[in-house]
Scaffold this motif. Structure first.
Motif, PDB file in Angstrom:
ATOM      1  N   SER A 177       0.838  -1.193   0.000  1.00 16.84           N
ATOM      2  CA  SER A 177       0.000   0.000   0.000  1.00 16.84           C
ATOM      3  C   SER A 177       0.875   1.245   0.000  1.00 16.84           C
ATOM      4  N   LEU A 178       0.311   2.307  -0.535  1.00 13.93           N
ATOM      5  CA  LEU A 178       0.968   3.610  -0.568  1.00 13.93           C
ATOM      6  C   LEU A 178       0.069   4.586   0.160  1.00 13.93           C
ATOM      7  N   SER A 179       0.632   5.267   1.154  1.00 17.43           N
ATOM      8  CA  SER A 179      -0.154   6.190   1.974  1.00 17.43           C
ATOM      9  C   SER A 179       0.311   7.628   1.768  1.00 17.43           C
ATOM     10  N   PRO A 180      -0.318   8.333   0.838  1.00 12.75           N
ATOM     11  CA  PRO A 180       0.030   9.752   0.675  1.00 12.75           C
ATOM     12  C   PRO A 180      -0.500  10.576   1.839  1.00 12.75           C
ATOM     13  N   GLY A 181       0.182  11.681   2.086  1.00 13.10           N
ATOM     14  CA  GLY A 181      -0.371  12.704   2.947  1.00 13.10           C
ATOM     15  C   GLY A 181      -1.250  13.605   2.101  1.00 13.10           C
ATOM     16  N   PRO A 182      -1.576  14.797   2.586  1.00 17.14           N
ATOM     17  CA  PRO A 182      -2.375  15.717   1.776  1.00 17.14           C
ATOM     18  C   PRO A 182      -1.705  15.979   0.434  1.00 17.14           C
ATOM     19  N   VAL A 183      -2.470  15.819  -0.634  1.00 18.53           N
ATOM     20  CA  VAL A 183      -1.953  15.980  -1.995  1.00 18.53           C
ATOM     21  C   VAL A 183      -2.554  17.241  -2.609  1.00 18.53           C
ATOM     22  N   GLU A 184      -1.713  18.072  -3.154  1.00 19.56           N
ATOM     23  CA  GLU A 184      -2.187  19.285  -3.809  1.00 19.56           C
ATOM     24  C   GLU A 184      -3.195  18.940  -4.892  1.00 19.56           C
ATOM     25  N   ALA A 241       4.083  -4.200   2.642  1.00 17.77           N
ATOM     26  CA  ALA A 241       4.587  -2.954   3.194  1.00 17.77           C
ATOM     27  C   ALA A 241       3.612  -1.807   2.939  1.00 17.77           C
ATOM     28  N   ASP A 242       3.722  -0.805   3.772  1.00 18.80           N
ATOM     29  CA  ASP A 242       3.011   0.448   3.539  1.00 18.80           C
ATOM     30  C   ASP A 242       4.058   1.546   3.427  1.00 18.80           C
ATOM     31  N   ILE A 243       4.039   2.275   2.317  1.00 18.57           N
ATOM     32  CA  ILE A 243       4.985   3.352   2.088  1.00 18.57           C
ATOM     33  C   ILE A 243       4.325   4.680   2.417  1.00 18.57           C
ATOM     34  N   ASP A 244       4.915   5.400   3.336  1.00 13.48           N
ATOM     35  CA  ASP A 244       4.404   6.716   3.730  1.00 13.48           C
ATOM     36  C   ASP A 244       4.984   7.777   2.804  1.00 13.48           C
TER      37      ASP A 244
END
Length: 251
Positions: A177-184, A241-244
């Motif tokens: 999984s990929l966990s983005p933070g706030p994305v423009e 894995a989870d990528i932050d």
């Protein structure tokens, strides 16, 4: 071209993060199938990408629609699935959230991942290789006031990902999984506006509340999310894995 010869399915692939992911995969040589509920943006991105790009209309929350998507690609070796389709849901205290709004968030954000994985994993397992990347969120790992449906759904995606990795990993299929933070982009603009209205603050103050939590002092971009997906596919040992990807936001 690290992905030449591979075919990638990107759900929610017509706009926003899905579009950025599709562009990044295509730039690395992959054939890309973008799926979504509206045909117009899907047509537009395929026209932009040109060769090696195709589209399918699909509602990931609908089992019949997902089955139709799978059937339409039965002769295609889809070796990469990016479960990006998702909705933001309401911005409100839990006690003010309608049951229908809660269900809609889970139908798209969680049920959709389940249905797409269930449809495309058997062929990957039979071939002995494949990659699934589920778009989660840093909001599935840290509190986000007035966003309980979204946060809970993204935490569910994290649990689904880690468990599924152990189910299909022995067959040579990687699930991460990929966990983005706030994305423009428009979605965060909407969230900041709604939060400002709800809390009686300004748009700028609502945005600063988010940005101030990141070590880099900014949001991430759609292009950075696309690049992260490509990078994850270039790491063959990555599984479960989870990528932050949050510009340093503490999860």
């Amino acid at each position: 071209m690290t992905l030449a010869g591979r075919t990638a399915l990107v759900t929610g692939g017509g706009t926003g993060l899905g579009g950025a992911i599709a562009r990044a995969l295509h730039a690395e040589g992959a054939a890309v199938v973008v799926a979504g509920r509206r045909s117009e943006p899907l047509r537009e991105i395929c026209a932009e990408l040109g060769e090696r790009a195709s589209w399918r209309v699909c509602d990931v929350a609908d089992p019949q629609s997902v089955q139709q998507l799978s059937d339409s690609l039965a002769e295609v070796e889809v070796s990469v699935v990016v479960n990006n389709a998702g909705i933001a849901g309401p911005v409100a205290p839990l006690v003010d959230v309608d049951v229908s709004d809660w269900d809609e968030v889970f139908d798209v954000n969680v049920r959709g991942v389940f249905l797409v994985c269930r449809a495309f994993l058997p062929a990957m397992v039979a071939r002995g290789h494949g990659d699934v990347i589920n778009l989660a969120s840093v909001s599935g790992k840290r509190p986000l006031i007035r966003r309980t449906p979204y946060c809970a759904s993204k935490m569910a995606v994290l649990g689904l990902t880690s468990t599924l990795a152990f189910e299909v990993g022995p067959a040579g299929v990687s699930v991460n999984s990929l966990s983005p933070g706030p994305v423009e982009g428009p979605r965060m603009d909407r969230n900041f506006r709604l939060e400002a209205e709800r809390s009686g603050t300004s748009y700028a103050a609502a945005m600063e509340t988010f940005v101030s939590r990141a070590a880099l002092g900014r949001m991430v971009t759609e292009q950075e999310v696309g690049a992260a997906v490509v990078a994850m596919l270039a790491m063959p040992g990555l599984c479960g894995a989870d990528i932050d990807l949050s510009a340093g936001m503490v999860a």
